[in-house]
Design a protein around this motif. Structure first.
Motif, short mmCIF file in Angstrom:
data_model
loop_
_atom_site.label_atom_id
_atom_site.label_comp_id
_atom_site.label_asym_id
_atom_site.label_seq_id
_atom_site.Cartn_x
_atom_site.Cartn_y
_atom_site.Cartn_z
N THR A 46 0.84 -1.21 0.00
CA THR A 46 0.00 0.00 0.00
C THR A 46 0.87 1.26 0.00
OG1 THR A 46 -1.65 -1.20 1.29
CG2 THR A 46 -1.87 1.19 1.22
N VAL A 47 1.89 1.25 0.85
CA VAL A 47 2.79 2.42 0.94
C VAL A 47 3.52 2.60 -0.39
CG1 VAL A 47 4.81 3.38 2.11
CG2 VAL A 47 3.05 2.17 3.44
N PHE A 48 3.97 1.49 -0.96
CA PHE A 48 4.70 1.57 -2.23
C PHE A 48 3.81 2.09 -3.35
CE2 PHE A 48 6.25 -0.06 -6.23
CZ PHE A 48 7.57 0.34 -6.20
N ARG A 49 2.56 1.53 -3.41
CA ARG A 49 1.64 1.98 -4.48
C ARG A 49 1.31 3.46 -4.33
NH1 ARG A 49 -0.76 -2.88 -3.75
NH2 ARG A 49 -2.31 -2.01 -2.33
N ARG A 50 1.22 3.91 -3.10
CA ARG A 50 0.85 5.30 -2.86
C ARG A 50 1.98 6.27 -3.24
NH1 ARG A 50 -3.29 8.06 -3.16
NH2 ARG A 50 -4.51 6.72 -1.76
N PHE A 51 3.23 5.94 -2.84
CA PHE A 51 4.32 6.92 -2.95
C PHE A 51 5.40 6.58 -3.97
CE2 PHE A 51 2.85 7.39 1.57
CZ PHE A 51 2.22 8.60 1.39
N GLY A 52 5.52 5.32 -4.35
CA GLY A 52 6.52 4.96 -5.36
C GLY A 52 7.92 4.87 -4.81
N THR A 53 8.45 6.00 -4.33
CA THR A 53 9.80 6.02 -3.76
C THR A 53 9.76 6.79 -2.45
OG1 THR A 53 10.36 8.13 -4.76
CG2 THR A 53 10.83 6.17 -6.07
N ARG A 54 10.89 6.73 -1.74
CA ARG A 54 10.99 7.47 -0.48
C ARG A 54 10.83 8.97 -0.75
NH1 ARG A 54 15.23 9.63 2.21
NH2 ARG A 54 14.78 9.98 4.42
N ALA A 55 11.46 9.47 -1.83
CA ALA A 55 11.30 10.89 -2.17
C ALA A 55 9.83 11.21 -2.41
CB ALA A 55 12.13 11.25 -3.40
N GLY A 56 9.07 10.20 -2.87
CA GLY A 56 7.64 10.37 -3.10
C GLY A 56 6.86 10.68 -1.82
N ILE A 57 7.31 10.13 -0.69
CA ILE A 57 6.67 10.45 0.60
C ILE A 57 6.80 11.95 0.85
CG2 ILE A 57 6.63 10.07 3.10
CD1 ILE A 57 8.00 7.38 2.64
N PHE A 58 8.02 12.46 0.66
CA PHE A 58 8.26 13.88 0.92
C PHE A 58 7.52 14.75 -0.09
CE2 PHE A 58 11.73 11.70 3.00
CZ PHE A 58 11.76 12.33 4.23
N GLY A 59 7.46 14.28 -1.34
CA GLY A 59 6.68 14.98 -2.36
C GLY A 59 5.21 15.09 -1.95
N ALA A 60 4.67 13.98 -1.40
CA ALA A 60 3.26 13.97 -0.99
C ALA A 60 3.04 14.91 0.21
CB ALA A 60 2.83 12.55 -0.64
N LEU A 61 4.01 14.94 1.14
CA LEU A 61 3.90 15.85 2.28
C LEU A 61 3.91 17.31 1.79
CD1 LEU A 61 6.26 14.21 4.94
CD2 LEU A 61 3.78 14.45 5.07
N LEU A 62 4.76 17.57 0.82
CA LEU A 62 4.84 18.92 0.28
C LEU A 62 3.54 19.29 -0.45
CD1 LEU A 62 7.05 21.10 0.28
CD2 LEU A 62 7.79 20.26 -1.95
N ASP A 63 3.02 18.38 -1.27
CA ASP A 63 1.74 18.61 -1.96
C ASP A 63 0.63 18.90 -0.97
OD1 ASP A 63 2.78 18.23 -4.42
OD2 ASP A 63 1.96 16.21 -4.72
N ASP A 64 0.61 18.10 0.10
CA ASP A 64 -0.42 18.27 1.11
C ASP A 64 -0.30 19.65 1.76
OD1 ASP A 64 -2.54 16.75 2.59
OD2 ASP A 64 -1.27 17.35 4.30
N VAL A 95 12.98 21.11 5.18
CA VAL A 95 13.51 19.75 5.30
C VAL A 95 12.79 18.86 4.29
CG1 VAL A 95 13.63 17.73 6.79
CG2 VAL A 95 14.14 19.99 7.72
N ILE A 96 11.45 19.03 4.21
CA ILE A 96 10.65 18.25 3.26
C ILE A 96 11.01 18.61 1.82
CG2 ILE A 96 8.29 17.81 2.48
CD1 ILE A 96 7.36 18.35 5.31
N ALA A 97 11.16 19.92 1.57
CA ALA A 97 11.46 20.35 0.20
C ALA A 97 12.82 19.82 -0.26
CB ALA A 97 11.43 21.88 0.11
N ARG A 98 13.82 19.87 0.63
CA ARG A 98 15.14 19.33 0.27
C ARG A 98 15.06 17.84 -0.01
NH1 ARG A 98 19.62 22.54 2.07
NH2 ARG A 98 18.84 24.37 3.15
N ALA A 99 14.31 17.10 0.86
CA ALA A 99 14.22 15.65 0.69
C ALA A 99 13.43 15.29 -0.56
CB ALA A 99 13.59 15.00 1.92
N ALA A 100 12.42 16.12 -0.90
CA ALA A 100 11.64 15.86 -2.11
C ALA A 100 12.47 16.14 -3.36
CB ALA A 100 10.36 16.69 -2.13
N LEU A 101 13.37 17.14 -3.27
CA LEU A 101 14.27 17.42 -4.41
C LEU A 101 15.21 16.24 -4.61
CD1 LEU A 101 15.33 21.17 -3.97
CD2 LEU A 101 13.90 20.20 -5.76
N ASP A 102 15.72 15.67 -3.47
CA ASP A 102 16.47 14.41 -3.51
C ASP A 102 17.63 14.48 -4.50
OD1 ASP A 102 16.99 11.84 -2.74
OD2 ASP A 102 15.76 10.95 -4.30
N GLY A 103 18.39 15.54 -4.44
CA GLY A 103 19.57 15.64 -5.30
C GLY A 103 19.29 16.20 -6.68
#
Lengths: 204, 204
Positions: free
Chosen positions: B56-74, B116-124
């Motif tokens: 479920t977590v994988f389908r929702r976010f795809g990657t770890r950076a995706g979690i941070f992307g979702a937090l940022l979107d929210d 912190v979220i924005a940096r992690a969502a950028l992920d390099g």
């Protein structure tokens, strides 16, 4: 081994040779760009037309995008000379507000004239964020702001803001996949709106 | 198959389930971020703490950076609500110049709180150029400029310039490898200098 960059007019014979090669390659690349367009300016074609070995061209530029990067650097160097010691109002001895207006307008003109080269040098890579893009822009704008009577203001941040305001629309334009308006019209609009922005910001 | 994004409060039972899962995952991720910091917010740890399957977590976010992307979107969605229908001066019914000042200051605060979220969502990855970054910023600033009596001005380009002037220093800060000053102090400086810039530009 990769040869180090040479200084212009360096005294040792090999260095003078390398500088001549560089000048010759840059001049040839400019000719080819003007005559044939960017797509036909390749490493092989440049070697053939310049009469220099492929190895020399490869060592000098590394990749095809490197040719365009070198053309852009060469243009930047000439642009910087105009800013630092060219005729006013871009160069010294004009009032600082006039120089600020002239700087942005010259920067817009330079990048629009070099847009084919700038796009090819980017070569699909994302441009880096506005502000870190143009160290000359930031330094020069900051210096000129210090010479204008702005009242209380954070000049360091204002210089970053204005540099971003100058670069932002240009980067948007250069990174756009398709162009929706004529370059001439866009250049004029950008030039006018830079003048308008700077005059508004610097009103006494 | 990747599930489509659900609308909040969608009527069909599966959709309501998916929305609840999403809300639960976002809330759990926020808790973990606050308690454990960004480095320990991983896909596995989020699955375990949320009591939902790894699939479920994988389908929702795809990657770890995706979690941070979702937090940022929210966070962006909540921010947008404040701008569109929150209390003045950020929300409607304040004078447009006050809203313009408040918008930039709230944007700075939001991105600094979410850094912190924005940096992690950028992920390099390189951030995209200022101006294309914040469609809300550009649209909102353009709308407010249209309500201020600015005399003759190219409002479309002025909105791009001001959006870049707002984003530029923030992107520089967020993409910096090392921070040279305290976030609180930087936030205050940015907030003050945005107010200064906008007041200068909009002086009658």
């Amino acid at each position: 081994m990769k040869q180090p960059d040479v200084s212009w007019g360096a005294p040792r014979p090999e260095r003078a040779d390398a500088a001549r090669n560089r000048q010759h390659l840059i001049a040839t690349a400019r000719e080819m760009l003007a005559e044939l367009g960017p797509d036909r300016l390749t490493m092989d074609a440049l070697a053939e037309r310049s009469g220099l070995g492929k190895g020399t061209v490869f060592r000098r530029f590394g990749t095809r995008a490197g040719i365009f990067g070198a053309l852009l650097d060469d243009g930047e160097r000439a642009f910087q000379e105009q800013v630092l010691c060219g005729p006013p109002p871009l160069g010294p001895s004009a009032p600082p507000l006039d120089r600020l207006v002239a700087y942005g307008q010259a920067r817009v003109r330079f990048l629009m004239e070099h847009q084919v080269i700038a796009r090819a040098a980017l070569d699909g890579r994302q441009p880096i964020p506005a502000g870190s893009q143009s160290p000359l822009s930031h330094t020069h704008i900051r210096m000129l702001l210090g010479q204008i009577d702005l009242g209380p203001a954070d000049l360091d941040l204002l210089a970053i803001q204005l540099t971003a305001a100058l670069d932002g629309p240009l980067l948007l334009y250069l990174s756009a996949a398709t162009l929706t308006q004529s370059p001439q019209r866009f250049e004029q609009q950008l030039s006018d709106s830079w003048q308008d922005l700077v005059r508004r910001v610097c009103r006494p």
